[in-house]
Enzyme design. Structure first.
Site, PDB file in Angstrom:
ATOM      1  N   ASP A  67       0.849  -1.204   0.000  1.00 61.72           N
ATOM      2  CA  ASP A  67       0.000   0.000   0.000  1.00 61.72           C
ATOM      3  C   ASP A  67       0.880   1.247   0.000  1.00 61.72           C
ATOM      4  OD1 ASP A  67      -2.313  -1.477   0.126  1.00 61.72           O
ATOM      5  OD2 ASP A  67      -2.795  -0.982   2.194  1.00 61.72           O
ATOM      6  N   ARG A 117      -1.154  -1.090  -8.587  1.00 56.99           N
ATOM      7  CA  ARG A 117      -2.565  -1.037  -8.185  1.00 56.99           C
ATOM      8  C   ARG A 117      -2.913   0.450  -8.176  1.00 56.99           C
ATOM      9  NH1 ARG A 117      -3.691  -3.105  -2.292  1.00 56.99           N
ATOM     10  NH2 ARG A 117      -4.804  -4.899  -3.142  1.00 56.99           N
TER      11      ARG A 117
HETATM   12  C1  LIG Z   1      -8.182  -2.338  -3.360  1.00 56.48           C
HETATM   13  C2  LIG Z   1      -7.938  -0.965  -2.879  1.00 56.48           C
HETATM   14  C3  LIG Z   1      -6.703  -0.615  -2.398  1.00 56.48           C
HETATM   15  C4  LIG Z   1      -6.436   0.681  -1.968  1.00 56.48           C
HETATM   16  N1  LIG Z   1      -5.182   1.003  -1.561  1.00 56.48           N
HETATM   17  C5  LIG Z   1      -4.909   2.276  -1.232  1.00 56.48           C
HETATM   18  C6  LIG Z   1      -3.586   2.689  -0.929  1.00 56.48           C
HETATM   19  O1  LIG Z   1      -2.645   1.892  -0.912  1.00 56.48           O
HETATM   20  N2  LIG Z   1      -3.362   3.986  -0.621  1.00 56.48           N
HETATM   21  C7  LIG Z   1      -4.377   4.912  -0.629  1.00 56.48           C
HETATM   22  O2  LIG Z   1      -4.094   6.097  -0.387  1.00 56.48           O
HETATM   23  N3  LIG Z   1      -5.634   4.561  -0.923  1.00 56.48           N
HETATM   24  C8  LIG Z   1      -5.934   3.261  -1.215  1.00 56.48           C
HETATM   25  N4  LIG Z   1      -7.220   2.919  -1.522  1.00 56.48           N
HETATM   26  C9  LIG Z   1      -8.330   3.893  -1.312  1.00 56.48           C
HETATM   27  C10 LIG Z   1      -8.528   4.770  -2.531  1.00 56.48           C
HETATM   28  O3  LIG Z   1      -7.417   5.626  -2.706  1.00 56.48           O
HETATM   29  C11 LIG Z   1      -9.786   5.641  -2.401  1.00 56.48           C
HETATM   30  O4  LIG Z   1      -9.658   6.458  -1.300  1.00 56.48           O
HETATM   31  C12 LIG Z   1     -11.067   4.843  -2.309  1.00 56.48           C
HETATM   32  O5  LIG Z   1     -11.008   3.674  -3.060  1.00 56.48           O
HETATM   33  C13 LIG Z   1     -12.256   5.668  -2.853  1.00 56.48           C
HETATM   34  O6  LIG Z   1     -11.984   6.082  -4.163  1.00 56.48           O
HETATM   35  P1  LIG Z   1     -12.873   5.697  -5.468  1.00 56.48           P
HETATM   36  O7  LIG Z   1     -11.903   5.406  -6.555  1.00 56.48           O
HETATM   37  O8  LIG Z   1     -13.846   4.644  -5.185  1.00 56.48           O
HETATM   38  O9  LIG Z   1     -13.530   7.065  -5.829  1.00 56.48           O
HETATM   39  P2  LIG Z   1     -14.605   8.030  -5.059  1.00 56.48           P
HETATM   40  O10 LIG Z   1     -14.512   9.308  -5.799  1.00 56.48           O
HETATM   41  O11 LIG Z   1     -14.417   8.016  -3.574  1.00 56.48           O
HETATM   42  O12 LIG Z   1     -15.941   7.326  -5.376  1.00 56.48           O
HETATM   43  C14 LIG Z   1     -16.354   7.248  -6.725  1.00 56.48           C
HETATM   44  C15 LIG Z   1     -17.739   6.729  -6.803  1.00 56.48           C
HETATM   45  O13 LIG Z   1     -17.772   5.376  -6.334  1.00 56.48           O
HETATM   46  C16 LIG Z   1     -19.017   5.151  -5.758  1.00 56.48           C
HETATM   47  N5  LIG Z   1     -18.882   4.790  -4.350  1.00 56.48           N
HETATM   48  C17 LIG Z   1     -17.847   5.055  -3.520  1.00 56.48           C
HETATM   49  N6  LIG Z   1     -18.115   4.569  -2.289  1.00 56.48           N
HETATM   50  C18 LIG Z   1     -19.332   4.012  -2.375  1.00 56.48           C
HETATM   51  C19 LIG Z   1     -20.196   3.343  -1.468  1.00 56.48           C
HETATM   52  N7  LIG Z   1     -19.895   3.170  -0.208  1.00 56.48           N
HETATM   53  N8  LIG Z   1     -21.376   2.868  -1.903  1.00 56.48           N
HETATM   54  C20 LIG Z   1     -21.748   3.038  -3.165  1.00 56.48           C
HETATM   55  N9  LIG Z   1     -21.007   3.679  -4.081  1.00 56.48           N
HETATM   56  C21 LIG Z   1     -19.814   4.147  -3.686  1.00 56.48           C
HETATM   57  C22 LIG Z   1     -19.819   6.413  -5.874  1.00 56.48           C
HETATM   58  O14 LIG Z   1     -20.559   6.396  -7.060  1.00 56.48           O
HETATM   59  C23 LIG Z   1     -18.755   7.462  -5.960  1.00 56.48           C
HETATM   60  O15 LIG Z   1     -19.183   8.645  -6.554  1.00 56.48           O
HETATM   61  C24 LIG Z   1      -7.495   1.643  -1.996  1.00 56.48           C
HETATM   62  C25 LIG Z   1      -8.742   1.293  -2.492  1.00 56.48           C
HETATM   63  C26 LIG Z   1      -8.972   0.024  -2.943  1.00 56.48           C
HETATM   64  C27 LIG Z   1     -10.318  -0.319  -3.509  1.00 56.48           C
END
Ligand SMILES: Cc1cc2nc3c(=O)[nH]c(=O)nc-3n(C[C@H](O)[C@H](O)[C@H](O)COP(=O)(O)OP(=O)(O)OC[C@H]3O[C@@H](n4cnc5c(N)ncnc54)[C@H](O)[C@@H]3O)c2cc1C
Length: 237
Positions: A67, A117
């Site tokens: 991560d 990732r």
């Molecule tokens: C497998 C994985 C590994 C990760 N590793 C890291 C890491 O190493 N470092 C780090 O900084 N971050 C990490 N993250 C977190 C990531 O950076 C984001 O903060 C998080 O995934 C939310 O971003 P998003 O791309 O879903 O976009 P967002 O802009 O948060 O969401 C986009 C859209 O997704 C949908 N959505 C989001 N949440 C929900 C919900 N609860 N229910 C329904 N719809 C929803 C909505 O339509 C929203 O508008 C990781 C995430 C994942 C999935």
């Protein structure tokens, strides 16, 4: 226990998890947080601990994602990752699209033949180093994702954002399908199933261990509906 000993205990716990995954034949991999393995106190301690986990994972044919945390650890994490990639092919690293330097990191990791990732980024950082506007972050994500599809293999598109998921599907048609979607446990479960039915690989990221509270709070600040997911996890077994 000293902080140093805590990092060794965390390392041993990851190795136990790898053994359990193997003995129960669970198809999965693990994600580690560099600071949990000592990066905040001593880079060589982190390298030593991660080396042990990678060696164990390799013996089981398993894979480890590193991560990316707050920006003060990013450069050391990427440098260590590139060093490890020379010896281990079972390790990938997260890259945060909100970070302005991420294009450089993507190029460096791809040059090293590494696995990425791609996520948006979850930490509260200053506007000097990260994009703050949603549209800027999404533009950066799209640009980096295109670079990764053009040059990378075996990577992960870690987002719940439908627009970016559809872009990834388009890119996979033009390039290749050697990648997987990754989403957090409990979020967009219906969409996960649809993607699998459409023939895509999907993995769920499941928080584990004592840091789950900090993790859950970060998720809640991102999206209000995660509060209900957290509440459900507190009251159900
Ligand atoms: C497998 C994985 C590994 C990760 N590793 C890291 C890491 O190493 N470092 C780090 O900084 N971050 C990490 N993250 C977190 C990531 O950076 C984001 O903060 C998080 O995934 C939310 O971003 P998003 O791309 O879903 O976009 P967002 O802009 O948060 O969401 C986009 C859209 O997704 C949908 N959505 C989001 N949440 C929900 C919900 N609860 N229910 C329904 N719809 C929803 C909505 O339509 C929203 O508008 C990781 C995430 C994942 C999935």
């Amino acid at each position: 226990m000293t902080v140093r000993e805590e990092t060794v205990a965390a390392t041993n716990e990851y190795i136990e998890i790898l053994k359990t995954l193997e003995s129960r034949k669970i198809q999965s991999c693990i994600s580690i947080k560099p600071t949990q393995l000592g990066l905040a106190i001593d880079k060589s301690l982190f390298m030593e601990n991660l080396g042990k986990i990678l060696t164990s994972a390799k013996s089981f044919g398993n894979f480890v994602w590193v991560d990316i945390e707050g920006s003060k650890f990013t450069a050391d994490t990427i440098d260590s990752y590139i060093e490890f990639r020379k010896t281990f092919d079972n390790v990938g690293v997260a890259i945060q699209a909100y970070l302005k330097k991420s294009e450089e990191y993507v190029n460096r990791v791809l040059d090293a033949g590494g696995s990425i990732r791609l996520c948006k980024g979850a930490y509260n950082e200053s506007p000097e180093i990260v994009y703050k506007q949603k549209n800027q972050i999404n533009e950066s994500y799209s640009k980096l994702m295109k670079m990764i599809f053009e040059r990378g293999k075996g990577f992960a598109i870690a987002t719940h954002d439908e627009k970016l998921i559809l872009e990834a599907i388009d890119l996979s048609k033009a390039h290749h399908t050697d990648f997987e979607f990754e989403m957090l446990m409990g979020i967009r479960d219906k969409r996960k199933r649809e993607l699998v039915e459409e023939g895509y690989q999907v993995s769920e990221y499941i928080p584990f261990g004592k840091s789950w509270w900090a993790y859950s709070v970060r998720r809640m600040t991102e999206h209000k509906s995660n509060i209900f997911l957290l509440a459900r996890s507190l009251v159900s077994e």
